[in-house]
Design a protein around this motif. Structure first.
Motif, PDB file in Angstrom:
ATOM      1  N   GLN A   8       7.994   1.991  -1.270  1.00 20.29           N
ATOM      2  CA  GLN A   8       6.999   3.051  -1.085  1.00 20.29           C
ATOM      3  C   GLN A   8       5.661   2.511  -0.571  1.00 20.29           C
ATOM      4  O   GLN A   8       4.852   3.250  -0.022  1.00 20.29           O
ATOM      5  CB  GLN A   8       6.802   3.821  -2.386  1.00 20.29           C
ATOM      6  CG  GLN A   8       6.203   2.998  -3.508  1.00 20.29           C
ATOM      7  CD  GLN A   8       6.077   3.770  -4.790  1.00 20.29           C
ATOM      8  OE1 GLN A   8       5.866   4.974  -4.773  1.00 20.29           O
ATOM      9  NE2 GLN A   8       6.211   3.084  -5.909  1.00 20.29           N
ATOM     10  N   PHE A   9       5.422   1.219  -0.730  1.00 24.49           N
ATOM     11  CA  PHE A   9       4.168   0.608  -0.308  1.00 24.49           C
ATOM     12  C   PHE A   9       4.276  -0.158   1.010  1.00 24.49           C
ATOM     13  O   PHE A   9       3.301  -0.740   1.459  1.00 24.49           O
ATOM     14  CB  PHE A   9       3.664  -0.363  -1.379  1.00 24.49           C
ATOM     15  CG  PHE A   9       3.378   0.283  -2.701  1.00 24.49           C
ATOM     16  CD1 PHE A   9       2.356   1.206  -2.837  1.00 24.49           C
ATOM     17  CD2 PHE A   9       4.139  -0.031  -3.812  1.00 24.49           C
ATOM     18  CE1 PHE A   9       2.087   1.798  -4.056  1.00 24.49           C
ATOM     19  CE2 PHE A   9       3.881   0.549  -5.038  1.00 24.49           C
ATOM     20  CZ  PHE A   9       2.854   1.480  -5.164  1.00 24.49           C
ATOM     21  N   ARG A  10       5.447  -0.145   1.601  1.00 28.01           N
ATOM     22  CA  ARG A  10       5.669  -1.003   2.771  1.00 28.01           C
ATOM     23  C   ARG A  10       4.685  -0.734   3.907  1.00 28.01           C
ATOM     24  O   ARG A  10       4.161  -1.672   4.511  1.00 28.01           O
ATOM     25  CB  ARG A  10       7.106  -0.864   3.267  1.00 28.01           C
ATOM     26  CG  ARG A  10       7.377  -1.838   4.389  1.00 28.01           C
ATOM     27  CD  ARG A  10       8.807  -2.042   4.620  1.00 28.01           C
ATOM     28  NE  ARG A  10       8.985  -2.958   5.743  1.00 28.01           N
ATOM     29  CZ  ARG A  10      10.121  -3.350   6.181  1.00 28.01           C
ATOM     30  NH1 ARG A  10      11.215  -2.948   5.583  1.00 28.01           N
ATOM     31  NH2 ARG A  10      10.207  -4.167   7.195  1.00 28.01           N
ATOM     32  N   ASP A  11       4.430   0.517   4.207  1.00 25.49           N
ATOM     33  CA  ASP A  11       3.482   0.828   5.290  1.00 25.49           C
ATOM     34  C   ASP A  11       2.068   0.347   4.946  1.00 25.49           C
ATOM     35  O   ASP A  11       1.330  -0.086   5.822  1.00 25.49           O
ATOM     36  CB  ASP A  11       3.462   2.326   5.575  1.00 25.49           C
ATOM     37  CG  ASP A  11       4.743   2.798   6.241  1.00 25.49           C
ATOM     38  OD1 ASP A  11       5.438   1.964   6.868  1.00 25.49           O
ATOM     39  OD2 ASP A  11       5.061   3.993   6.143  1.00 25.49           O
ATOM     40  N   HIS A  12       1.704   0.408   3.678  1.00 25.52           N
ATOM     41  CA  HIS A  12       0.365  -0.005   3.246  1.00 25.52           C
ATOM     42  C   HIS A  12       0.165  -1.515   3.378  1.00 25.52           C
ATOM     43  O   HIS A  12      -0.954  -1.967   3.614  1.00 25.52           O
ATOM     44  CB  HIS A  12       0.101   0.408   1.798  1.00 25.52           C
ATOM     45  CG  HIS A  12       0.141   1.883   1.571  1.00 25.52           C
ATOM     46  ND1 HIS A  12      -0.749   2.758   2.149  1.00 25.52           N
ATOM     47  CD2 HIS A  12       0.983   2.648   0.831  1.00 25.52           C
ATOM     48  CE1 HIS A  12      -0.463   3.987   1.780  1.00 25.52           C
ATOM     49  NE2 HIS A  12       0.591   3.950   0.983  1.00 25.52           N
ATOM     50  N   VAL A  13       1.231  -2.266   3.175  1.00 26.80           N
ATOM     51  CA  VAL A  13       1.110  -3.732   3.189  1.00 26.80           C
ATOM     52  C   VAL A  13       1.591  -4.356   4.497  1.00 26.80           C
ATOM     53  O   VAL A  13       1.691  -5.572   4.604  1.00 26.80           O
ATOM     54  CB  VAL A  13       1.841  -4.370   1.982  1.00 26.80           C
ATOM     55  CG1 VAL A  13       1.205  -3.933   0.677  1.00 26.80           C
ATOM     56  CG2 VAL A  13       3.314  -4.074   2.009  1.00 26.80           C
ATOM     57  N   LYS A  14       1.867  -3.536   5.491  1.00 25.57           N
ATOM     58  CA  LYS A  14       2.325  -4.032   6.800  1.00 25.57           C
ATOM     59  C   LYS A  14       1.385  -5.103   7.375  1.00 25.57           C
ATOM     60  O   LYS A  14       1.856  -6.120   7.888  1.00 25.57           O
ATOM     61  CB  LYS A  14       2.478  -2.859   7.772  1.00 25.57           C
ATOM     62  CG  LYS A  14       3.006  -3.219   9.116  1.00 25.57           C
ATOM     63  CD  LYS A  14       4.483  -3.296   9.099  1.00 25.57           C
ATOM     64  CE  LYS A  14       4.985  -3.411  10.526  1.00 25.57           C
ATOM     65  NZ  LYS A  14       6.392  -3.613  10.589  1.00 25.57           N
ATOM     66  N   LYS A  53       2.279  -2.680  -8.312  1.00 25.27           N
ATOM     67  CA  LYS A  53       1.044  -2.140  -7.747  1.00 25.27           C
ATOM     68  C   LYS A  53       0.839  -2.764  -6.369  1.00 25.27           C
ATOM     69  O   LYS A  53       1.288  -3.871  -6.095  1.00 25.27           O
ATOM     70  CB  LYS A  53      -0.118  -2.475  -8.664  1.00 25.27           C
ATOM     71  CG  LYS A  53       0.073  -1.990 -10.094  1.00 25.27           C
ATOM     72  CD  LYS A  53      -1.151  -1.319 -10.575  1.00 25.27           C
ATOM     73  CE  LYS A  53      -1.104  -0.850 -12.000  1.00 25.27           C
ATOM     74  NZ  LYS A  53       0.032  -0.220 -12.505  1.00 25.27           N
ATOM     75  N   VAL A  54       0.160  -2.036  -5.505  1.00 26.92           N
ATOM     76  CA  VAL A  54       0.015  -2.472  -4.120  1.00 26.92           C
ATOM     77  C   VAL A  54      -0.697  -3.826  -4.030  1.00 26.92           C
ATOM     78  O   VAL A  54      -0.353  -4.657  -3.187  1.00 26.92           O
ATOM     79  CB  VAL A  54      -0.671  -1.386  -3.258  1.00 26.92           C
ATOM     80  CG1 VAL A  54      -2.132  -1.237  -3.590  1.00 26.92           C
ATOM     81  CG2 VAL A  54      -0.459  -1.657  -1.785  1.00 26.92           C
ATOM     82  N   HIS A  55      -1.668  -4.090  -4.881  1.00 24.18           N
ATOM     83  CA  HIS A  55      -2.361  -5.384  -4.819  1.00 24.18           C
ATOM     84  C   HIS A  55      -1.442  -6.534  -5.229  1.00 24.18           C
ATOM     85  O   HIS A  55      -1.567  -7.639  -4.712  1.00 24.18           O
ATOM     86  CB  HIS A  55      -3.644  -5.367  -5.661  1.00 24.18           C
ATOM     87  CG  HIS A  55      -3.421  -5.336  -7.133  1.00 24.18           C
ATOM     88  ND1 HIS A  55      -3.180  -4.159  -7.817  1.00 24.18           N
ATOM     89  CD2 HIS A  55      -3.390  -6.329  -8.050  1.00 24.18           C
ATOM     90  CE1 HIS A  55      -3.015  -4.430  -9.099  1.00 24.18           C
ATOM     91  NE2 HIS A  55      -3.136  -5.739  -9.275  1.00 24.18           N
ATOM     92  N   ALA A  58       0.788  -7.180  -2.136  1.00 25.39           N
ATOM     93  CA  ALA A  58       0.038  -7.915  -1.108  1.00 25.39           C
ATOM     94  C   ALA A  58      -0.105  -9.385  -1.495  1.00 25.39           C
ATOM     95  O   ALA A  58       0.099 -10.281  -0.660  1.00 25.39           O
ATOM     96  CB  ALA A  58      -1.329  -7.275  -0.903  1.00 25.39           C
TER      97      ALA A  58
END
Length: 97
Positions: A8-14, A53-55, A58
């Motif tokens: 679900q976070f893949r686009d955010h961490v591209k 979490k997204v952080h 990353a």
């Protein structure tokens, strides 16, 4: 591999994936794709993690070492039977002659 919580976070961490692939390219590993890197992360870093979490994602991307990735890729190739064997070598030599 099935849907993973990190997907679900893949686009955010591209951008982090791209940065890591650029680092690998500088080290001479220029054929690594973001899909291969993502598969490695899901299989090794996020194997049993729930509630990512997204952080954290990353940070995990940026902490990947090329040696860990290449070891994983090599082992997966052996598991899947994608190895360079004697017959492959003979075909290659025949094509060169």
């Amino acid at each position: 591999m099935d849907h993973h919580p990190a997907d679900q976070f893949r686009d955010h961490v591209k951008p982090f994936l791209i940065s890591k692939m650029e680092e690998f390219c500088l080290l001479g590993y220029d054929k690594i794709t973001d899909e291969e890197l993502w598969t490695f992360l899901k299989a090794k870093k996020w194997k049993k993690i729930e509630g990512l979490k997204v952080h954290q994602i990353a940070a995990d991307i940026l902490s990947v070492k090329v040696t860990d990735f290449m070891n994983f890729t090599t082992i997966e190739a052996y598991k899947n039977g994608n190895t360079f064997d004697r017959k492959d070598a003979q075909r290659l030599l025949k094509d060169l002659i």
